[in-house]
Design a protein around this motif. Structure first.
Motif, PDB file in Angstrom:
ATOM      1  N   ASN A  18       0.839  -1.189   0.000  1.00 26.02           N
ATOM      2  CA  ASN A  18       0.000   0.000   0.000  1.00 26.02           C
ATOM      3  C   ASN A  18       0.876   1.241   0.000  1.00 26.02           C
ATOM      4  O   ASN A  18       1.950   1.254   0.607  1.00 26.02           O
ATOM      5  CB  ASN A  18      -0.916   0.030   1.218  1.00 26.02           C
ATOM      6  CG  ASN A  18      -1.929  -1.093   1.198  1.00 26.02           C
ATOM      7  OD1 ASN A  18      -2.444  -1.454   0.153  1.00 26.02           O
ATOM      8  ND2 ASN A  18      -2.214  -1.661   2.353  1.00 26.02           N
ATOM      9  N   ILE A  19       0.391   2.286  -0.655  1.00 25.73           N
ATOM     10  CA  ILE A  19       1.069   3.578  -0.687  1.00 25.73           C
ATOM     11  C   ILE A  19       0.067   4.614  -0.209  1.00 25.73           C
ATOM     12  O   ILE A  19      -1.040   4.707  -0.739  1.00 25.73           O
ATOM     13  CB  ILE A  19       1.542   3.922  -2.111  1.00 25.73           C
ATOM     14  CG1 ILE A  19       2.499   2.852  -2.620  1.00 25.73           C
ATOM     15  CG2 ILE A  19       2.171   5.305  -2.143  1.00 25.73           C
ATOM     16  CD1 ILE A  19       2.789   2.953  -4.100  1.00 25.73           C
ATOM     17  N   LEU A  20       0.433   5.397   0.802  1.00 25.84           N
ATOM     18  CA  LEU A  20      -0.439   6.446   1.323  1.00 25.84           C
ATOM     19  C   LEU A  20      -0.001   7.779   0.733  1.00 25.84           C
ATOM     20  O   LEU A  20       1.160   8.169   0.847  1.00 25.84           O
ATOM     21  CB  LEU A  20      -0.379   6.496   2.849  1.00 25.84           C
ATOM     22  CG  LEU A  20      -1.276   7.538   3.511  1.00 25.84           C
ATOM     23  CD1 LEU A  20      -2.747   7.255   3.208  1.00 25.84           C
ATOM     24  CD2 LEU A  20      -1.039   7.579   5.002  1.00 25.84           C
ATOM     25  N   ILE A  21      -0.944   8.467   0.088  1.00 27.99           N
ATOM     26  CA  ILE A  21      -0.687   9.787  -0.482  1.00 27.99           C
ATOM     27  C   ILE A  21      -1.478  10.798   0.334  1.00 27.99           C
ATOM     28  O   ILE A  21      -2.696  10.685   0.463  1.00 27.99           O
ATOM     29  CB  ILE A  21      -1.130   9.870  -1.963  1.00 27.99           C
ATOM     30  CG1 ILE A  21      -0.499   8.754  -2.801  1.00 27.99           C
ATOM     31  CG2 ILE A  21      -0.829  11.243  -2.535  1.00 27.99           C
ATOM     32  CD1 ILE A  21       0.969   8.870  -3.022  1.00 27.99           C
ATOM     33  N   SER A  22      -0.782  11.780   0.890  1.00 32.95           N
ATOM     34  CA  SER A  22      -1.434  12.822   1.683  1.00 32.95           C
ATOM     35  C   SER A  22      -1.546  14.099   0.859  1.00 32.95           C
ATOM     36  O   SER A  22      -0.880  14.261  -0.150  1.00 32.95           O
ATOM     37  CB  SER A  22      -0.634  13.097   2.954  1.00 32.95           C
ATOM     38  OG  SER A  22      -0.617  11.956   3.763  1.00 32.95           O
ATOM     39  N   GLY A  23      -2.357  14.993   1.329  1.00 31.30           N
ATOM     40  CA  GLY A  23      -2.588  16.273   0.668  1.00 31.30           C
ATOM     41  C   GLY A  23      -3.826  16.876   1.306  1.00 31.30           C
ATOM     42  O   GLY A  23      -4.022  16.774   2.516  1.00 31.30           O
TER      43      GLY A  23
END
Length: 120
Positions: free
Chosen positions: A63-68
């Motif tokens: 899994n890859i978590l992308i924040s923003g």
């Protein structure tokens, strides 16, 4: 809603993302069946490449978590990738499902994230 400057900035960022995707497609010729290379998933946020993943060489799911402004959880498995979860309003990116072939693309507009399958 924000000021006119904020709205203009958001529109400018979205147009930049669209122009980037169009540029990738034009210069690298993303038409299914034209490439015999490996499938590369490109994750882009705010017109910057976050990660390039060779989907044909993925050994273990991750899994890859992308924040923003919002948070996207991207699931990578051998030969495919998808937006697994997102806290954006409409969940269109999640409903797009698995991306598996050249030219497949999913976008989370509220978080300005693009996931696209290209070639090497």
């Amino acid at each position: 809603m924000g000021t006119k400057k904020e709205v203009f900035l958001v529109v400018l960022v979205v147009l930049g993302i669209i122009a980037s995707v169009a540029g990738f497609k034009y210069y690298e010729g993303y038409y299914e069946g034209q490439h015999s290379g490996e499938r590369i998933a490109v994750i882009i946020q705010d017109n910057r490449i976050i990660e390039r993943i060779n989907l044909d060489k993925v050994e273990k799911p991750r899994n890859i978590l992308i924040s923003g402004d919002y948070h996207n959880l991207i699931r990578v498995e051998k030969g495919r990738i998808r937006f697994e979860k997102s806290d954006c309003p409409n969940q269109i990116c999640v409903h797009t499902g698995w991306l598996e072939k050249y030219g497949d693309i999913a976008v989370c507009m509220p978080n300005r994230v693009i996931v696209e399958i290209t070639t090497d």
